[in-house]
Structures are given as C-alpha cells and as structure tokens.
Design a protein around this motif. Structure first.
Motif, short mmCIF file in Angstrom:
data_model
loop_
_atom_site.label_atom_id
_atom_site.label_comp_id
_atom_site.label_asym_id
_atom_site.label_seq_id
_atom_site.Cartn_x
_atom_site.Cartn_y
_atom_site.Cartn_z
N TRP A 190 0.82 -1.23 0.00
CA TRP A 190 0.00 0.00 0.00
C TRP A 190 0.84 1.27 0.00
CZ3 TRP A 190 0.33 3.47 3.95
CH2 TRP A 190 0.95 3.05 5.13
N GLU A 191 2.03 1.23 0.62
CA GLU A 191 2.85 2.45 0.66
C GLU A 191 3.31 2.82 -0.75
OE1 GLU A 191 6.00 1.71 3.33
OE2 GLU A 191 4.77 1.87 5.14
N GLU A 192 3.72 1.81 -1.52
CA GLU A 192 4.18 2.07 -2.88
C GLU A 192 3.02 2.57 -3.76
OE1 GLU A 192 6.03 -0.45 -6.66
OE2 GLU A 192 5.84 -1.36 -4.67
N VAL A 193 1.88 1.93 -3.60
CA VAL A 193 0.73 2.32 -4.42
C VAL A 193 0.21 3.70 -4.03
CG1 VAL A 193 -1.65 1.72 -5.02
CG2 VAL A 193 0.10 -0.07 -4.86
N LEU A 194 0.18 3.97 -2.73
CA LEU A 194 -0.31 5.28 -2.27
C LEU A 194 0.61 6.41 -2.75
CD1 LEU A 194 -2.43 6.79 -0.62
CD2 LEU A 194 -1.00 6.48 1.40
N GLY A 195 1.93 6.17 -2.75
CA GLY A 195 2.84 7.18 -3.27
C GLY A 195 2.63 7.43 -4.74
N LEU A 196 2.31 6.32 -5.49
CA LEU A 196 2.06 6.48 -6.91
C LEU A 196 0.74 7.21 -7.17
CD1 LEU A 196 3.29 5.74 -9.67
CD2 LEU A 196 1.91 3.66 -9.63
N VAL A 197 -0.27 6.86 -6.39
CA VAL A 197 -1.58 7.51 -6.57
C VAL A 197 -1.51 8.98 -6.20
CG1 VAL A 197 -3.94 7.56 -5.68
CG2 VAL A 197 -2.89 5.38 -6.30
N SER A 198 -0.70 9.31 -5.19
CA SER A 198 -0.61 10.69 -4.72
C SER A 198 0.27 11.56 -5.61
CB SER A 198 -0.05 10.72 -3.29
OG SER A 198 -0.86 9.97 -2.42
N ARG A 199 0.93 10.99 -6.60
CA ARG A 199 1.82 11.76 -7.46
C ARG A 199 0.98 12.68 -8.36
NH1 ARG A 199 5.65 8.22 -11.07
NH2 ARG A 199 6.29 7.59 -8.96
N PRO A 200 1.33 13.97 -8.44
CA PRO A 200 0.54 14.89 -9.29
C PRO A 200 0.57 14.47 -10.75
CG PRO A 200 1.96 16.11 -7.79
CD PRO A 200 2.37 14.68 -7.68
N GLY A 201 -0.56 14.47 -11.39
CA GLY A 201 -0.68 14.12 -12.80
C GLY A 201 -0.75 12.64 -13.10
N GLN A 202 -0.66 11.81 -12.09
CA GLN A 202 -0.69 10.36 -12.31
C GLN A 202 -2.05 9.90 -12.84
OE1 GLN A 202 1.89 8.40 -12.11
NE2 GLN A 202 0.79 6.50 -12.58
N ARG A 203 -3.10 10.59 -12.43
CA ARG A 203 -4.43 10.19 -12.89
C ARG A 203 -4.55 10.27 -14.40
NH1 ARG A 203 -7.90 8.53 -15.06
NH2 ARG A 203 -10.14 8.69 -14.82
N PHE A 204 -3.83 11.18 -15.01
CA PHE A 204 -3.96 11.37 -16.44
C PHE A 204 -3.13 10.38 -17.25
CE2 PHE A 204 -4.19 15.79 -14.62
CZ PHE A 204 -5.56 15.75 -14.47
#
Length: 823
Positions: A190-204
C-alpha cells in the motif's frame, strides 16, 4: 447473552467499546468489539464443533491462524463455517463484517495493470473461500481495480482478508463515496501504491486519462471564467451599493447643509433685528436694571484650539467680568468653561461684596445665594461630555439644554444681553435660543477684521498711522516682492516683522534684522548721494530694488527667526503656516525705546464715539457701521529721531473683550475707583484716618497707579491649594489694604491645575506699583521653588522686564533733575 456447546458469550465492558468475551470449553477467552477493523475475535474450533450464535451487536470479527487441517476434515469444517457465516450475514441487516474461517490464511492475490486474472489459483481459492459473501466483496474488488487502472498502477498485491474486512466495514452507502485511502489499505504494498496515486498528474496516465485531463482543464477553465464573472458581479454590486449609499449620504448631507444654512441665516437675521432694538433702547438700558450674560468664549478655528494647552483655563481667565456688578443696576450671569471648586467660589464671594468692607462671606454655592449677591456662575453640562475636544464655550453652551433652560428662567422678564468673547457662529445659536441680543459684531465680520491684514484695512480706513508694510500675503514670490519694495522705501527700518493673520498673543510672529543683509550699507550710501527730492524717484530706487530682490530670499532663509520657538521651531515651519493662512509684513519701530499700549474701547450700539486716550493717537474715530461692542487696539509709541517727535502706530486690532479689560474691572471693583480718560489717572476715594465711618461719596479722591498681570504661570503653583497660597502671601505681607486702597489682589482661575493666576498691585506711584509686583513674583518663586526642582514659569522674564522699566524710570528722573533750572 447467547451460549452454545463450544462456549458461552458474555458482555465485558472495556473503555468506550462494547466488548464480548467468548469462553470455550477449555476456558480460553475470545474477544470481539464494535469498532471497525480494530478489535479481534479469537475463534478456535475443533473438528466437528459448530459455531454458536453470536451477538448481533458485534460488528467485526477477525480470525487467528491455526495449523492447517487435513484434506478430509477441511471440507467439513468449510461447510460448517459457511453455515455460520451465512447465519451471521442473515442476522446483520446493516452489512456488518462477518467472522472468517479460522483455518485459512489472508488469501493474497495480485492485480497487474488494474486487471485481475480470474483463473489464478490464489484468486480462485479466495473466491471459493468467501463465496457466501462474494456479492459485497465483488463491488470492493471492482472499485479497487478501477482505481488501479485509473492511476496506472503496474502491480498491486491484495490481502484477501483485508478486502473482506473493508467490504463489510462500510454501510450500504459506501459504494457512492469510496475512500481512496480505504481501498489502498487492503494492499500489502500500500505504501508504494499510495505514493504512486498521490503523485501529481498520475491520474492522467491511466485509463481514460486524456478524457480526465480534458475534463479537468475544462472544469478549471469554466471555474475560472465563472469565478471571474462572479467576482466582477460582486465588484459591480459592491460599487453599485457604494455609489447608491454615497449618493444617499450626499443627498442627506445636502439636505442637512441646506437646513443648517437656512437656520443660520434665520439666526443672523434675528441677531440683526435684536441689534437694532438694542441700539434703539441702549440709553434706556444703560440707565436701568439689566442682566449681562458673560460668555468668555474663544471662538478660534479648530486647528488653533487644538494647539492651545489648558484651553478651558484660558477661557476662564476673564472670570473677573464678574466685577461688573460694581454698577448697582447690573446683574451678571457668568458662564464658566469649567467646574469651580469651593475655594474659588468662596474667594470671589468675599471679593465681590459691593462695598468691599468685609473680608469674609459664607461658603454657599453661587446659585443658592443669588438672592444675596447679584451674580451667578453656571457651568454647561456639556463640559463633561467633551473634555478633550477643546471646544469653545459657546459651542458647549449650545449643546447644554439644562443650562440654557436655567438662563432663560433667570432672565425672564428682565432686560438682558450677551457679552461674548472671540466671536463664533454658535454665539448666534445661543442668542437665538435665549432670545436676547449680543453686544458684539457678527462672527463673519469679527473673523475678517480680527486678522492682522483686516486690522490694517480698518486702520487705513480710519486714517490711523500704521507701520510701513503690506498685508494679505499668501505666496512666496509676493512676500519677496513686497518686502523688497517696502524695504527700498524705508531704509531707516532695521528690523522687519512677519505676522500670521490668524495667530494671537504674539504666537505667530517672526523677525529678521537688516544688519545681516550685505547690500544694506550700499543702499544707504546710494541714497545719501542724492538729495531728498531725488531719493523718492523711481530711477533712483530701481537699482536698490533689484539688489534687494536678489538677496532677500537667501537673507530670509539664513537669518529669519520665529519670536516663539516653542510654537515654531524654525523659519521653515513658520513660513509654511504664514503662506497657508496669510500674513503681514511690517516694520519694527526705528527706535531703541518702544512702548506698547493696549486701549480697550466700547463701540456702543447707539453710535456713540468712544473716548480716546490721546488726541495724537487718532486722526479719526475707530468705528465701523458693521461692528459694535468691545474693541481692543494695540499701539506702539516711540520717539522719531528725524523729527524728534513722538509717533504712535496702530499695530493690532481685536474685536473682543480683552483680558486686560477683565483685570481692569477687578481693579475698579476692589479700589472703588474710576478711570479718568481725560487725565489718564485712576481716581480712588480714600477714607480719612479720623473719620472711619465717612461715606465713600464724600471721601477725598487720590490718584493711584496699578500694574496688572493676567497670565502669570508657574508649574509649581499646582503643589499649593488656593487657601494655602493665600495664607503664604499674607504671611509675607502680600495683601490688599482696603482703607488705603493699596496692595495686591489675586485672580484665581481653576481649582485643579492651579498653575495660572492673575495679580494686580496698586500703589501711590508707578514705581511703587512696579516694585511691589516684582517683589511679589520673587517671593512667590522662592517659596514654591528649590534648586533641585525644574519648573516652567514666566516669573523670571516678567521680573527682568520690570527691572528694565524701573531702570528707565530712574534714568528719566535723574535726567529731569539735571534739566531742571536752578532756582
């Protein structure tokens, strides 16, 4: 409480949670609670045992691991656990968490790029184990997959046990608002995934990222446009509200201003009408009983009033107007600008006895004893409302309805008129409220002709000699031009004075000596080269005028000095005020010995000419058709060395009741004397030694000389109460002898500060009066001062001036003795 064959369940309170303890047959305690995914229920089961009923209020049950059972017993245990789980799910109508089988692990499985492999062995085992509650787990799993696809997560390791806990830990509304943190928490990485999800612009970068970016850009743009339009609308709305409110206030102010103008115009018309009636009945009023309402108001401008210290005390310096009751037909109502203490009331009660024969009187208040003595002292109640505003007395009285009502009651059915101070527009309002005339000029006329420039216009119109100079100067260029012109025409003047129009008491005066001007000696030589007839020609004066015009600006900047540094520290500050308010340039008398005189006149409403003290002082009467009342004229007299004759210049004009006149009223009251304007003497009746009961009317008249000081200031006087101060003076022989009509009389102004007093000394000759005055100042200063104390006082300056005058008197006497021919 529910019990079963494997054990019994009983409540056990722990903190703020409802905790249940399940005891099995061996006495092992199994714990559960209501909190979400925090408290655990330990569930041990032996083969063949069944799960008893559980409390429906239990919200979460988490399992503990046991050794894996054999294959034959696993299916039987699995069926029994599924039955227990189905039973709990059917009992929990709120989709609360259910107990897990105790003989399974946390069922991990992986999700790659947001897609789960439905044929993977770990996922099939997980799905088979929780098939009974799969309908709730599948929604959480789909939400997790969509989250991982949206954010382009390459690999996610799911803990099946946490996923089941999460799916049953929320109510039926969780699907509409799934928390990202909650979904990520079911992952082992979850720590790795949460850091990736929280990265700006990752949603796009994930599934539908381009559309999401377009939507986000459009929404941000629409939001910006909408907010800009909203802010513009708010600004326009605020501007419209401000404009409308401003317009409304302006309209109201315009209405109020018009109403005030109309009211003041009515008050001015009423003043003029009453002034005509006063002029028509003046002779009758002067010969009959009358009431004089004294309002010693200083109606200066607001800036002037705010710059004056102890403004209320300065207005009360004319408290000696009470002494006008020496005329038996006069009653006085004195409006006091401050509350007086009993000590001052008692002092003036004993002082204002008509015959002056007694030294004491009872200590009753002025209003209570109005039947005994013909004067009343009233203090407006507005004095307490505006203690720090330095408002003039007329304004305070205007806002004091109780005091106005009291005055109306006192003058009802009597002939009365107001004698004010420095004229103010509120004088008209007070007179209109009381319905009585004012013995004084209109405020506009008083403000126009009480200035230095206005006084020069009056004097020139009356053909009175004035110093060489020019008034109404408002610019620096005009100052330099006027000064150069009048200096060219008056080379004998050695000092030039600069006076601010609206200042008073010498506060706005500066000077500059001609000796510092480098071209002054050259100009004198140029004039001496020509005859008297040629000196006044333009071609002779042109060269001197040009030379003066070049040097005057620097001369003023370097050598001009204000007369009172406490008011204006330097020439720059003085010049700023001088040009803003306007002023006058005048010549100082060209003599080493200059005497200043003040003449107080009364321009009667009936048009009578005032008596003049000297025929040489006037070429015509000082009166104006638009002015009446008390007038104070300042004169400067000196010896002209060219003609060896005495000249008199009129240097200032005040259309007001002066402080000197108030002190003179006290002098006449205390001595019982009269001023003879023809002989310039103070005639005082004195009782003879052998006839103590002789009436004053038949007593012999002698001449007396008096010295008056109304502005004596000493900061250490505040340490003594008035009765202590008077006792100290009597101990040193400072008192007034009623039989000989000689001695000292004090004027007291206030009971709180007590720093200012007035003093009058009376003697048989001028030298004796001056000596007594100087001695009194010296004695008082020594008694209230010490070497270690620092005080503010004008005693020393006055004493030095008196010593100079005494020295001049002695020299004149010696010169007269030498010039006297031998017998």
């Amino acid at each position: 409480m529910i019990t079963g064959p494997a054990g019994r369940l009983k409540p056990w309170p722990r903190g703020n949670h409802n905790v249940a303890v399940l005891e099995d047959a061996t006495g092992t305690h199994l714990i559960g609670s209501k909190s979400r995914c925090q408290k655990k229920l330990k569930w041990e089961q032996t083969p063949g045992s069944t799960c008893g009923e559980t409390d429906s209020k239990c919200m979460t049950f988490c399992t503990t691991r046991t050794p894996p059972p054999s294959t034959s017993s696993q299916s039987m245990e699995h069926r029994s656990m599924m039955q227990a789980a189905n039973h709990l799910i059917s009992r929990n109508h709120q989709n609360l968490p259910v107990p897990f089988p105790v003989n399974i692990s946390n069922y991990p499985f992986a999700i790659t790029k947001g897609r789960m492999d439905p044929l993977a062995a770990d996922f099939c085992l997980f799905k088979q184990s929780f098939s009974s509650c799969w309908s709730s787990v599948v929604h959480a799993l789909e939400a997790l997959e969509k989250l991982l696809r949206d954010y382009a997560v390459p690999m996610a390791k799911v803990s099946g046990e946490r996923l089941v806990e999460f799916s049953h830990g929320w109510d039926s509304g969780w699907r509409t608002a799934r928390p990202v943190i909650g979904l990520v928490s079911v992952l082992e990485n979850w720590e790795e995934v949460l850091g990736l999800v929280s990265r700006p612009g990752q949603r796009f970068k994930g599934e539908g990222g381009i559309e999401a970016a377009a939507i986000h850009i459009q929404s941000c743009w629409r939001r910006c446009v909408a907010r800009t339009a909203y802010l513009r609308h708010c600004r326009r709305k605020w501007a419209a509200g401000t404009i409308s409110m401003s317009w409304l206030m302006r309209s109201q102010m315009r209405g109020v201003r018009k109403a005030l103008q109309a009211r003041r115009l009515r008050q001015l018309e009423s003043y003029r009408s009453r002034a005509q009636n006063l002029a028509a009945d003046w002779k009758h009023i002067q010969s009959s009983k009358r009431t004089i309402i004294h309002i010693p108001s200083l109606g200066y401008s607001q800036s002037q009033r705010l710059n004056l210290r102890e403004f209320d005390t300065l207005q009360n310096i004319q408290i000696n107007r009470l002494c006008e009751i020496r005329d038996k037909n006069v009653e006085v109502i004195y409006v006091c600008p401050r509350h007086l203490g009993e000590d001052i009331l008692h002092y003036y009660t004993s002082l204002l006895v008509r015959d002056g024969a007694t030294d004491g009187a009872d200590n009753r208040t002025t209003e209570a004893s109005s039947s005994v003595r013909p004067f009343i002292i009233l203090t407006p109640e507005a004095v307490d409302y505006f203690p720090t505003r330095n408002m003039c007395l007329s304004t305070l009285l205007k806002y004091s309805t109780r005091t106005l009502k009291r005055i109306r009651h006192l003058i009802q059915g009597k002939q009365a008129y107001i004698v004010g101070g420095v004229a103010h527009v509120d004088d008209l309002a007070v007179a209109d409220e009381l319905g009585v005339p004012i013995l004084g000029p209109e405020p506009a006329i008083a403000q126009l002709y009480s200035t230095k420039s206005g006084g020069r216009r009056i004097f020139k119109g009356a053909e009175v000699d004035v110093p060489p100079g020019q008034g109404d100067i408002y610019t620096l260029n005009k100052l330099h031009e006027a000064l150069a012109e009048i200096m060219t025409q008056n080379l004998g003047v050695q000092r030039w004075l600069f006076k601010v129009d609206s200042e008073h008491s010498g506060r706005g005066t500066a000077y500059c000596d001609v000796c510092h001007l480098s071209c002054s000696s050259w100009a004198l030589q140029e004039y001496r080269r020509h005859s008297v007839e040629l000196r006044n020609t333009k071609w002779i004066q042109e060269s001197v005028l040009l030379r003066y015009s070049d040097e005057i600006p620097e001369w003023l900047t370097r050598y001009a000095r204000p007369a009172k540094a406490s008011r204006y520290p330097n020439w720059a500050c003085f010049l700023k005020t001088f040009l803003r308010q306007g002023g006058v340039v005048e010549a100082y008398p060209p003599s080493d010995s200059v005497t200043c005189l003040t003449v107080d006149l009364l321009l009667e409403p009936g048009g009578e000419r005032p008596c003049t003290p000297s025929a040489r002082a006037w070429a015509g009467p000082v009166c104006s058709a638009a002015s009446l009342g008390h007038v104070s004229v300042d004169l400067a007299t000196f010896l002209n060395h060219d003609t060896m004759e005495q000249e008199v210049w009129a240097i200032d004009l005040d259309l007001t009741y002066s402080d000197q006149l108030a002190m003179t009223q006290m002098l006449l009251m205390r001595t019982g004397g009269t001023l003879n304007c023809h002989t310039c003497c103070l005639e005082v009746p004195v009782r003879e030694k052998y006839c103590e009961d002789q009436p004053a009317a038949t007593s012999p008249v002698v001449n007396r000389y008096a010295v008056l000081g109304s502005h004596l200031f000493h900061s250490n006087l505040s340490m003594l109460y008035h009765n202590v101060f008077l006792m100290m003076c009597r101990a040193h022989g400072i008192r007034f002898n009623m039989k000989r009509k000689e001695g000292t009389v004090f004027a007291l102004y206030d009971s709180s500060e007590r720093c200012r007093i007035g003093m009058i000394t009376v003697s048989e000759d001028l030298q004796g009066a001056l000596v007594t005055f100087a001695r009194n100042l010296s004695v008082i200063h020594q008694e209230i001062s010490s070497s270690k104390m620092q005080e503010e006082t004008n005693f020393k300056e006055l004493t030095k001036n008196i010593e100079d005058v005494l020295q001049t008197i002695v020299q004149n006497k010696l010169r007269a003795v030498k010039d006297k021919p031998a017998a």
